[in-house]
Structures are given as C-alpha cells and as structure tokens.
Design a protein around this motif. Sequence first.
Motif, PDB file in Angstrom:
ATOM      1  N   GLU A   1       0.762  -1.169  -0.097  1.00 19.63           N
ATOM      2  CA  GLU A   1       0.068   0.051   0.020  1.00 19.63           C
ATOM      3  C   GLU A   1       0.776   1.106   0.002  1.00 19.63           C
ATOM      4  N   GLU A   2       0.563   2.347  -0.713  1.00 15.55           N
ATOM      5  CA  GLU A   2       1.163   3.497  -0.839  1.00 15.55           C
ATOM      6  C   GLU A   2       0.308   4.761  -0.759  1.00 15.55           C
ATOM      7  N   ILE A   3       0.612   5.480   0.197  1.00 15.97           N
ATOM      8  CA  ILE A   3      -0.211   6.739   0.429  1.00 15.97           C
ATOM      9  C   ILE A   3       0.393   8.076  -0.106  1.00 15.97           C
ATOM     10  N   HIS A   4      -0.423   8.660  -0.765  1.00 18.96           N
ATOM     11  CA  HIS A   4       0.229  10.153  -1.192  1.00 18.96           C
ATOM     12  C   HIS A   4      -0.216  11.322  -0.126  1.00 18.96           C
TER      13      HIS A   4
ATOM     14  N   GLY B   1       4.956   6.408   7.700  1.00 21.63           N
ATOM     15  CA  GLY B   1       3.475   6.174   7.954  1.00 21.63           C
ATOM     16  C   GLY B   1       3.187   4.887   8.305  1.00 21.63           C
ATOM     17  N   PHE B   2       2.322   4.460   9.124  1.00 19.78           N
ATOM     18  CA  PHE B   2       2.263   3.310   9.877  1.00 19.78           C
ATOM     19  C   PHE B   2       0.815   3.085   9.994  1.00 19.78           C
ATOM     20  N   ARG B   3       0.172   1.716  10.060  1.00 22.92           N
ATOM     21  CA  ARG B   3      -1.081   1.524  10.311  1.00 22.92           C
ATOM     22  C   ARG B   3      -0.931   0.783  11.748  1.00 22.92           C
ATOM     23  N   ILE B   4      -1.779   1.064  12.865  1.00 22.56           N
ATOM     24  CA  ILE B   4      -1.382   0.378  14.134  1.00 22.56           C
ATOM     25  C   ILE B   4      -2.772  -0.245  14.588  1.00 22.56           C
TER      26      ILE B   4
ATOM     27  N   GLU C   1       4.250  -0.768   8.344  1.00 24.06           N
ATOM     28  CA  GLU C   1       4.656   0.488   7.677  1.00 24.06           C
ATOM     29  C   GLU C   1       3.912   0.690   6.406  1.00 24.06           C
ATOM     30  N   ILE C   2       3.368   1.882   6.263  1.00 23.21           N
ATOM     31  CA  ILE C   2       2.834   2.063   4.625  1.00 23.21           C
ATOM     32  C   ILE C   2       3.806   2.963   3.960  1.00 23.21           C
ATOM     33  N   ALA C   3       3.950   2.707   2.860  1.00 22.67           N
ATOM     34  CA  ALA C   3       4.745   3.730   1.868  1.00 22.67           C
ATOM     35  C   ALA C   3       4.157   5.137   1.803  1.00 22.67           C
ATOM     36  N   LEU C   4       4.781   5.938   1.972  1.00 24.06           N
ATOM     37  CA  LEU C   4       4.440   7.547   1.550  1.00 24.06           C
ATOM     38  C   LEU C   4       5.177   7.811   0.318  1.00 24.06           C
TER      39      LEU C   4
END
Length: 139
Positions: A4-7, A121-124, A131-134
């Motif tokens: 997953e990547e978040i912009h 960034g992280f989902r907890i 970790e989520i790619a930014l």
Amino acid sequence: MMQEEIHIPRKITNQLLHLAQQSPDQEVCGLIGSKNGLPIRCYPINNIAERPGQRFQLDPSQQIAAMAAMRDQGEALFAIYHSHPSAPAQPSAIDLEWAAYPDALYLIISLNTKGILEMRGFRIEQQSAREIALALSED
C-alpha cells in the motif's frame, strides 16, 4: 500482495515538518482531515503529556474541536501525527499501546536524523504496526 502507498500533499508534508522543527524538544501532535480519501487539512493540537519530550497526548478539548471542524467541513479523519525529537520515526511501545484509531494512518516525524527530517507512516492495530509507503504529491 501489493504494498500500500499513500500520497501526502507537499503542502501538508511541509507543514508537519515545520511544526516539528518549531518544537525540537517536544513532541508535536495533531490530526489530518481528508476528503474523498485525500489528505487536505492539518489540525495541530497541543501536547498535554506529562513528559512532552518523550510522548504525546492530544488535548481532549482541542481533539473534539478538530473532529467537529472536520465533520463540519465534510472531512474524515485521515491521520494522527506526532514527532519524535530524539528517536527514530517508528512507533514506540507507548505509541503502540495508546493507538486507538485502527483506520487512521499514524505519521511520525523524526528530528533525530542529522539535519534530515524523516517522516514515516504506519497502520497500528492491536499494538502491532505495519509500515505504509509514503509518496509526496503536488496537490
């Protein structure tokens, strides 16, 4: 399984990094609101933790006001951010324990990187971080 990547818009990224730099000895914290899944607004909130240099605690009245403002603007909670003045940009044991919004992204800004600011960034969920790619976006 695809990562997953978040912009994150450059404007919000710059604002978060600036807030962290303004308080290099204390953890800064706040919320980020989104519309249609896209982060659009930063809501800085006072850190009322007993030891603000080592942890953060959102001021409850300001958190409620920020959530109400998001609702009034038609926004949803996108992320909870805070800084680590002297630790890496990864969740601490307290961060994992206190995380209460599994659908929110947790952004951590580190000032402990020899002059280069780091944001991850992280989902907890259930005291476990993923970790989520930014990626930086221009909008």
